[in-house]
Design an enzyme around this catalytic site. Structure first.
Site, PDB file in Angstrom:
ATOM      1  N   ARG A 155      15.620 -11.573  10.056  1.00 48.27           N
ATOM      2  CA  ARG A 155      14.808 -10.397   9.762  1.00 48.27           C
ATOM      3  C   ARG A 155      13.593 -10.779   8.937  1.00 48.27           C
ATOM      4  NH1 ARG A 155      18.942  -6.437   6.837  1.00 48.27           N
ATOM      5  NH2 ARG A 155      17.466  -4.878   7.630  1.00 48.27           N
TER       6      ARG A 155
ATOM      7  N   ASN B  18     -23.156   5.090  -1.552  1.00 44.45           N
ATOM      8  CA  ASN B  18     -23.264   4.933  -0.095  1.00 44.45           C
ATOM      9  C   ASN B  18     -24.435   4.019   0.243  1.00 44.45           C
ATOM     10  OD1 ASN B  18     -21.223   6.762   0.008  1.00 44.45           O
ATOM     11  ND2 ASN B  18     -22.427   8.422   0.884  1.00 44.45           N
ATOM     12  N   ASP B  19     -25.623   4.411  -0.245  1.00 43.84           N
ATOM     13  CA  ASP B  19     -26.790   3.586   0.034  1.00 43.84           C
ATOM     14  C   ASP B  19     -26.718   2.248  -0.693  1.00 43.84           C
ATOM     15  OD1 ASP B  19     -28.506   4.644   1.968  1.00 43.84           O
ATOM     16  OD2 ASP B  19     -29.096   6.262   0.617  1.00 43.84           O
TER      17      ASP B  19
ATOM     18  N   HIS C  42       9.727   5.694  14.761  1.00 48.14           N
ATOM     19  CA  HIS C  42       8.441   5.061  14.466  1.00 48.14           C
ATOM     20  C   HIS C  42       7.346   6.109  14.288  1.00 48.14           C
ATOM     21  CE1 HIS C  42       4.640   3.051  15.669  1.00 48.14           C
ATOM     22  NE2 HIS C  42       5.115   2.095  14.906  1.00 48.14           N
TER      23      HIS C  42
ATOM     24  N   MET D 158       7.032  -6.135  12.265  1.00 47.18           N
ATOM     25  CA  MET D 158       7.450  -7.490  12.580  1.00 47.18           C
ATOM     26  C   MET D 158       8.849  -7.454  13.167  1.00 47.18           C
ATOM     27  SD  MET D 158       5.637  -9.807   9.763  1.00 47.18           S
ATOM     28  CE  MET D 158       5.705  -8.741   8.365  1.00 47.18           C
TER      29      MET D 158
ATOM     30  N   GLU E  93     -29.538   3.682  -6.233  1.00 52.31           N
ATOM     31  CA  GLU E  93     -28.944   3.407  -4.932  1.00 52.31           C
ATOM     32  C   GLU E  93     -29.648   2.297  -4.181  1.00 52.31           C
ATOM     33  OE1 GLU E  93     -29.057   6.908  -2.480  1.00 52.31           O
ATOM     34  OE2 GLU E  93     -30.972   7.557  -3.309  1.00 52.31           O
TER      35      GLU E  93
ATOM     36  N   ARG F   1      14.693   0.682   0.419  1.00 55.65           N
ATOM     37  CA  ARG F   1      13.318   0.554  -0.081  1.00 55.65           C
ATOM     38  C   ARG F   1      12.882   1.924  -0.577  1.00 55.65           C
ATOM     39  NH1 ARG F   1      11.304  -0.251   6.042  1.00 55.65           N
ATOM     40  NH2 ARG F   1      11.991   1.762   6.769  1.00 55.65           N
TER      41      ARG F   1
ATOM     42  N   SER G  55     -27.374   8.450 -11.563  1.00 55.45           N
ATOM     43  CA  SER G  55     -26.252   8.794 -10.692  1.00 55.45           C
ATOM     44  C   SER G  55     -26.196   7.723  -9.607  1.00 55.45           C
ATOM     45  CB  SER G  55     -26.455  10.182 -10.073  1.00 55.45           C
ATOM     46  OG  SER G  55     -25.362  10.479  -9.225  1.00 55.45           O
TER      47      SER G  55
ATOM     48  N   GLY H  47       8.446  -1.595  11.386  1.00 58.61           N
ATOM     49  CA  GLY H  47       8.249  -1.850  12.809  1.00 58.61           C
ATOM     50  C   GLY H  47       7.172  -2.863  13.121  1.00 58.61           C
TER      51      GLY H  47
ATOM     52  N   CYS I  37     -21.936   9.383  -7.273  1.00 57.97           N
ATOM     53  CA  CYS I  37     -21.870  10.509  -6.339  1.00 57.97           C
ATOM     54  C   CYS I  37     -21.750  10.068  -4.883  1.00 57.97           C
ATOM     55  CB  CYS I  37     -23.076  11.406  -6.513  1.00 57.97           C
ATOM     56  SG  CYS I  37     -24.622  10.625  -6.052  1.00 57.97           S
TER      57      CYS I  37
ATOM     58  N   TYR J 265     -18.817  10.271 -15.497  1.00 62.12           N
ATOM     59  CA  TYR J 265     -18.161  11.136 -14.506  1.00 62.12           C
ATOM     60  C   TYR J 265     -18.271  10.560 -13.101  1.00 62.12           C
ATOM     61  CZ  TYR J 265     -22.838  12.799 -13.213  1.00 62.12           C
ATOM     62  OH  TYR J 265     -24.137  12.861 -12.786  1.00 62.12           O
TER      63      TYR J 265
ATOM     64  N   GLY K 270     -25.646   6.235  -6.332  1.00 61.71           N
ATOM     65  CA  GLY K 270     -25.427   6.632  -4.941  1.00 61.71           C
ATOM     66  C   GLY K 270     -24.812   5.437  -4.230  1.00 61.71           C
TER      67      GLY K 270
ATOM     68  N   LYS L 188      12.571  -6.550   1.710  1.00 65.49           N
ATOM     69  CA  LYS L 188      13.914  -6.435   2.289  1.00 65.49           C
ATOM     70  C   LYS L 188      14.897  -7.322   1.535  1.00 65.49           C
ATOM     71  CE  LYS L 188      13.646  -5.608   6.643  1.00 65.49           C
ATOM     72  NZ  LYS L 188      13.175  -6.066   7.963  1.00 65.49           N
TER      73      LYS L 188
HETATM   74  P1  ADP Z   1      12.696  -3.499  10.290  1.00 68.85           P
HETATM   75  O1  ADP Z   1      11.917  -4.418   9.435  1.00 68.85           O
HETATM   76  O2  ADP Z   1      11.977  -3.094  11.506  1.00 68.85           O
HETATM   77  O3  ADP Z   1      13.292  -2.373   9.511  1.00 68.85           O
HETATM   78  P2  ADP Z   1      15.279  -4.737  10.261  1.00 68.85           P
HETATM   79  O4  ADP Z   1      15.280  -6.137   9.809  1.00 68.85           O
HETATM   80  O5  ADP Z   1      15.716  -3.744   9.272  1.00 68.85           O
HETATM   81  O6  ADP Z   1      13.884  -4.375  10.871  1.00 68.85           O
HETATM   82  O7  ADP Z   1      16.199  -4.707  11.547  1.00 68.85           O
HETATM   83  C1  ADP Z   1      16.202  -3.691  12.510  1.00 68.85           C
HETATM   84  C2  ADP Z   1      17.580  -3.131  12.650  1.00 68.85           C
HETATM   85  O8  ADP Z   1      18.516  -4.121  12.962  1.00 68.85           O
HETATM   86  C3  ADP Z   1      18.033  -2.508  11.361  1.00 68.85           C
HETATM   87  O9  ADP Z   1      17.819  -1.126  11.447  1.00 68.85           O
HETATM   88  C4  ADP Z   1      19.472  -2.846  11.218  1.00 68.85           C
HETATM   89  O10 ADP Z   1      20.257  -1.704  11.446  1.00 68.85           O
HETATM   90  C5  ADP Z   1      19.735  -3.867  12.301  1.00 68.85           C
HETATM   91  N1  ADP Z   1      20.247  -5.068  11.659  1.00 68.85           N
HETATM   92  C6  ADP Z   1      19.531  -5.998  11.007  1.00 68.85           C
HETATM   93  N2  ADP Z   1      20.332  -6.942  10.482  1.00 68.85           N
HETATM   94  C7  ADP Z   1      21.599  -6.596  10.806  1.00 68.85           C
HETATM   95  C8  ADP Z   1      22.892  -7.144  10.531  1.00 68.85           C
HETATM   96  N3  ADP Z   1      23.024  -8.238   9.806  1.00 68.85           N
HETATM   97  N4  ADP Z   1      23.952  -6.502  11.036  1.00 68.85           N
HETATM   98  C9  ADP Z   1      23.802  -5.392  11.758  1.00 68.85           C
HETATM   99  N5  ADP Z   1      22.636  -4.816  12.044  1.00 68.85           N
HETATM  100  C10 ADP Z   1      21.541  -5.411  11.572  1.00 68.85           C
HETATM  101 MG    MG Z   2     -28.644   7.973  -0.624  1.00 71.78          MG
HETATM  102 MG    MG Z   3      14.870  -1.899   8.763  1.00 72.29          MG
END
Ligand code: ADP
Ligand code: MG
Ligand code: MG
Length: 866
Positions: free
Chosen positions: A93, A756-757, A452, A104, A733, A336, A752, A102, A819, A838, A754, A22
């Site tokens: 953030r 898995n084993d 999500h 953290m 194997e 990203r 060959s 989503g 294999c 191979y 193996g 980020k």
């Molecule tokens: P995630 O890692 O889950 O994408 P973000 O850090 O992007 O989380 O934050 C979640 C939401 O919060 C983002 O979609 C963004 O729109 C909003 N957000 C984060 N920072 C700011 C900011 N400085 N101003 C306005 N909105 C923000």
């Molecule tokens: Mg075997």
């Molecule tokens: Mg985000």
């Protein structure tokens, strides 16, 4: 003391590993001249140190100094409003070097307190907005930093709405939101975790909470599923807030520079008017398509198109970006490389190469080889499909059939019984990750294409339909409703993630057509591939399919599967029961005929290409009916059952995996060995007479000692005298076979591996039982990944390398293949690409193996020289 905090303008040239994805994206965007709210970035190095030592000396002073710089850049003061200038509010953030959507938690509006709310209300002339911002901060802070459950805050909000007799948050008055804020404050106070009114305390608490969130179970689960190392740590971005909820000329959205589901070129995304960013991502309200902006905000739309172009040119890849519009002014908040379906990944890579944005080699390197089987996912057979009961958004392509489940627990319960599931939820949150991971498909009632559920499904390569608004889901009651129709847990559903349609019952599916773009990509890849790719196939159908995917032969044909046919198993049982040589001979004669037919078909399907047949591997008792069945029949007076029961008891093993099987069985019951090999040789002979070009090879499983190989070779030679020789090899194997490779190699034409084993025996674990602890092992960071899925380079890989080197030295003409299940896993293929001749993969993974092998070739000296 080294710097661990950077302003965006100071972060030029620093790595993604240090800044997190980020922070890196924000710094790059700012440098490219895009409008980004000012921010500071605390590095991943600080996080690692914090998690290791519990504190980072000097860090806080650095943060304070850089925040002063943010004040300078924004003309606002942190914690204080002044006259008509509102206080500086920030978001805190998290951002790991690898995107973890989503996983953290982000805190918005940080820096507000009771005094700040007044100042914000004054400055914006909008007390409702100010109190709304405060109550959101309290709830987020309460959850993320102070550890209260999110529902507690939601319940208080719902209760207030009920008392006021309103449905939506928007109908609450400024006074209502003020009251709610005080309720939150009192609640946090009463529970012994008061909300810190000092903005600096807020900031400190939030930063440490982000650091710690690296360790939360959701983040760990995500890392486990995606194989992300445990020790990267997360960076922290502290960024000046901008507001998308200041009226109808404000809003927030998510854009893609190309369609992440299909790969189609052009701006694509969703927008929510008068809202904060988290509302979109959380899937709480269903946003409108960006297209709609063309009608009521054409300038904004054009601006976004310009942004998309610039982002692609700068980052040289499809981007997924978050933006907010505050009173008509556009701000970029994140970018990203966009997650995409396998189909989109191929289309984007090929088209970008054709556009000249990237090279063909980059296109080849960019597609995740492990995702290719998703491209071959089946689709609903349009001609035979009934009326759908429901339509939502097509979030992740492909069709899936399974039993409806409404919780992680139910998904686990059904899958434990081998029943495929479709996870049905109002919307998904990171808590649902287990159910999503286990299920064949995902269906949600709310949320858009960037919710999500949609993002995670695409990442997992699982079909998904989201935002099916006619659907009402009652997870606690284990039921769902569509209009007058109701379905319960266990009901079979079919979802089509390519069209968004949902059907009741199992609808006929068709296999997807071969992808022209994929063929193009593979054509670019082929010149870089040195490793051969064969298939594991036991039937003519599998052999044909594998050949169509480009398999250059069969690396593993398991003969025991041929014994399980209904009309054959009785003869296998007679073989097991045989008391006289005559009885044994009769049973073998029958089995010979079956095997010869099968071999002929398979050799014909692979005409002109090598087919490696493995002689019987499992212990004989696997061919007997389950003991309880036999006991019951024997009690009822069935004589054959009685005899089988006695044999079954005699053959019973405590640990069949390490028992009387493989070469041990073949050497002590040589008649079986002769029958199988003769069937293979006879099949080849007949085919040759018919004008075909069969290329059979034979190998023995489970050897641990050169003596075993010698004896087996002698048995084979008897038949080679009669039919002429074919390549004779052994599986490697057992660890001992790998260690004695130098002695074994001169006796054979090929090894060959193996794996898995070899993995089971090197680790001393059984795949059948490892499910009870392996996932937790990976979660706890004891193993970096599951070695039954991906080859363990360190240990198993070392055995393999040793056997390769010593085997080759002892027999320079030795051919080497792999294999195991790993033969179709991209990273394992890349590991062996320079070691072996191979690899052999299941038919649907042949494409993965081809691409991965080419990618390994690209990483070689040739690619570095460019
Ligand atoms: P995630 O890692 O889950 O994408 P973000 O850090 O992007 O989380 O934050 C979640 C939401 O919060 C983002 O979609 C963004 O729109 C909003 N957000 C984060 N920072 C700011 C900011 N400085 N101003 C306005 N909105 C923000
Ligand atoms: Mg075997
Ligand atoms: Mg985000």
């Amino acid at each position: 003391m080294n710097t661990r905090v950077y302003l965006l303008s100071e972060a030029r040239g620093l790595s993604r590993d240090l800044l997190g994805g980020k922070g890196y994206g924000l710094a790059e965007m700012a440098q490219a001249g895009l409008p980004v709210p000012p921010a500071l970035i605390i590095t991943t190095e600080a996080c690692r140190r914090f998690l290791r030592e519990g504190a980072v000396p000097g860090l806080w002073e650095e943060v304070q100094a850089k925040l002063a710089a943010l004040e300078g850049l924004t003309g606002k003061r942190f914690g204080h409003g002044e006259g008509v200038t509102p206080p500086l509010l920030v978001s805190v953030r998290s951002g790991a070097p690898v995107s973890m959507p989503g996983m953290m938690d982000t805190i918005l509006n940080l820096g507000l307190n009771l005094e700040g709310v007044q100042a914000l209300a004054r400055a914006t002339g909008n007390p409702r907005f100010a109190w709304d911002a405060f109550r959101r901060l309290l709830a987020m802070y309460g959850e993320v930093v102070l550890g209260e459950k999110a529902e507690v805050f939601e319940e208080k909000l719902s209760a207030l709405k009920e008392r006021r007799g309103v449905v939506s948050d928007a109908e609450l008055s400024p006074e209502d939101l003020e009251e709610l804020s005080f309720q939150y404050l009192h609640h946090l106070e009463a529970r012994g975790t008061p909300f810190p009114m000092d903005p600096w305390d807020q900031l400190q608490g939030a930063i440490m909470a982000v650091f710690r969130s690296w360790q939360n179970p959701r983040a760990r689960t995500y890392r486990r599923i995606y194989g992300i190392p445990e020790d990267l740590g997360t960076a922290v971005v502290v960024q000046a807030m901008v507001f998308g909820n200041l009226g109808e000329d404000s809003g927030t959205g998510v854009g893609f520079t190309r369609n992440p589901a299909t790969g189609e070129k052009g701006l694509y995304g969703e927008y929510l008017r008068n809202a904060q960013g988290e509302d979109v991502v959380a899937g709480i309200r269903t946003p409108e398509p960006l297209e709609r902006l063309k009608e009521y905000a054409p300038e904004l739309y054009r601006e976004l198109e310009g942004v998309a172009l610039l982002l692609e040119r700068h980052f040289r890849d499809m981007q997924d970006f978050e933006f907010t519009v505050e009173r008509g002014k556009l701000y970029l908040l994140q970018t990203r490389a966009g997650k995409r379906t396998a189909q989109a990944a191929v289309k984007i890579a090929v088209e970008m190469a054709k556009e000249g944005v990237i090279t063909k080699e980059e296109a080849v390197a960019r597609v995740e080889a492990n995702a290719l089987p998703g491209l071959l996912r089946p689709a609903v057979d349009r001609d035979r499909a009934p009326e759908p009961i429901l339509k939502g958004l097509p979030a992740s392509p492909g069709a899936a059939v399974g039993h409806a489940v409404f919780s992680n627990e139910a998904a686990e319960r059904f899958n434990a019984q081998g029943l495929p599931t479709i996870l049905v939820r109002p919307e998904t949150t990171p808590e649902d990750i287990t159910g999503m991971y286990l299920s064949r498909g995902i269906l949600t009632a709310r949320g858009g294409l960037t919710s999500h559920a949609a993002v995670v499904a695409r990442g997992l390569g699982v079909p998904a339909v989201v935002g099916a608004e006619a659907l009402r889901v009652y997870p606690e009651e284990g039921r769902a409703q569509v209009g007058g129709l109701e379905f319960n847990e266990g009901e079979v559903l079919t979802i089509d993630g390519s069209t968004g349609e949902v059907y009741l019952g199992a609808v006929a599916l068709v296999e997807s057509a071969g992808e022209a773009l994929l063929q193009e990509l593979l054509a670019w890849a082929e010149p870089h591939r040195r490793l051969g790719v064969r298939a594991n196939a036991d039937t003519p159908e599998d052999a044909q399919r594998a050949r169509a995917f480009g398999a250059e032969g069969i690396g593993l044909c398991r003969t025991e599967h041929m014994f399980f046919h209904e009309e054959r198993i009785p003869w296998v049982r007679r073989l097991i029961l045989a008391r006289t040589p005559e009885e044994e001979a009769e049973a073998l004669e029958r089995l010979f005929a079956f095997q010869k037919t099968d071999f002929k078909e398979i050799l014909k399907a692979m005409d002109g290409l090598p087919v490696t047949v493995r002689l019987l591997d499992p212990p004989l008792h696997e061919f007997l009916p389950p003991l309880p069945d036999l006991e019951e029949k024997a009690r009822a007076g069935d004589e054959e059952a009685q005899a089988l029961l006695e044999r079954a008891k005699a053959l019973h093993e405590q640990n069949p995996m390490l028992g009387f099987r493989g070469v041990r069985l073949l050497l002590l019951r040589p008649a079986i060995f002769r029958m199988q090999l003769r069937a293979l040789l006879e099949a080849a002979k007949e085919l040759k007479e018919e004008g075909f070009d069969p290329r059979p090879e034979v190998m023995v499983p489970l050897v641990a000692d050169p003596k075993e190989v010698e004896r087996a070779k002698a048995l084979a030679e008897e038949l080679f005298q009669e039919y002429g020789p074919i390549p004779f090899g052994t599986m490697i194997e057992t660890p001992r076979a790998a260690l004695l490779a130098a002695e074994i190699a001169p006796l054979v034409d090929f090894f060959s591996f193996g794996t898995n084993d070899l993995t089971q025996m090197a680790f001393g674990l059984s795949r059948d039982d490892a499910g009870k602890f392996l996932p937790r092992y990976v979660e706890e960071g004891l193993f970096p990944f599951d070695p039954t899925e991906r080859l363990d380079e360190k240990g198993v890989g070392r055995l393999l390398r040793l056997a390769v080197e010593e085997g080759r030295r002892a027999n320079p003409r030795l051919k080497l293949g792999l294999c195991g299940e790993h033969g179709g896993e991209a990273r394992s293929v890349q590991f062996v690409a320079d070691l072996l001749d191979y690899t052999s993969a299941s038919p649907f993974r042949v494409l993965t193996a081809r691409l991965a092998a080419a990618q390994a070739g690209l990483k070689g000296p040739k690619a570095l020289a460019r």
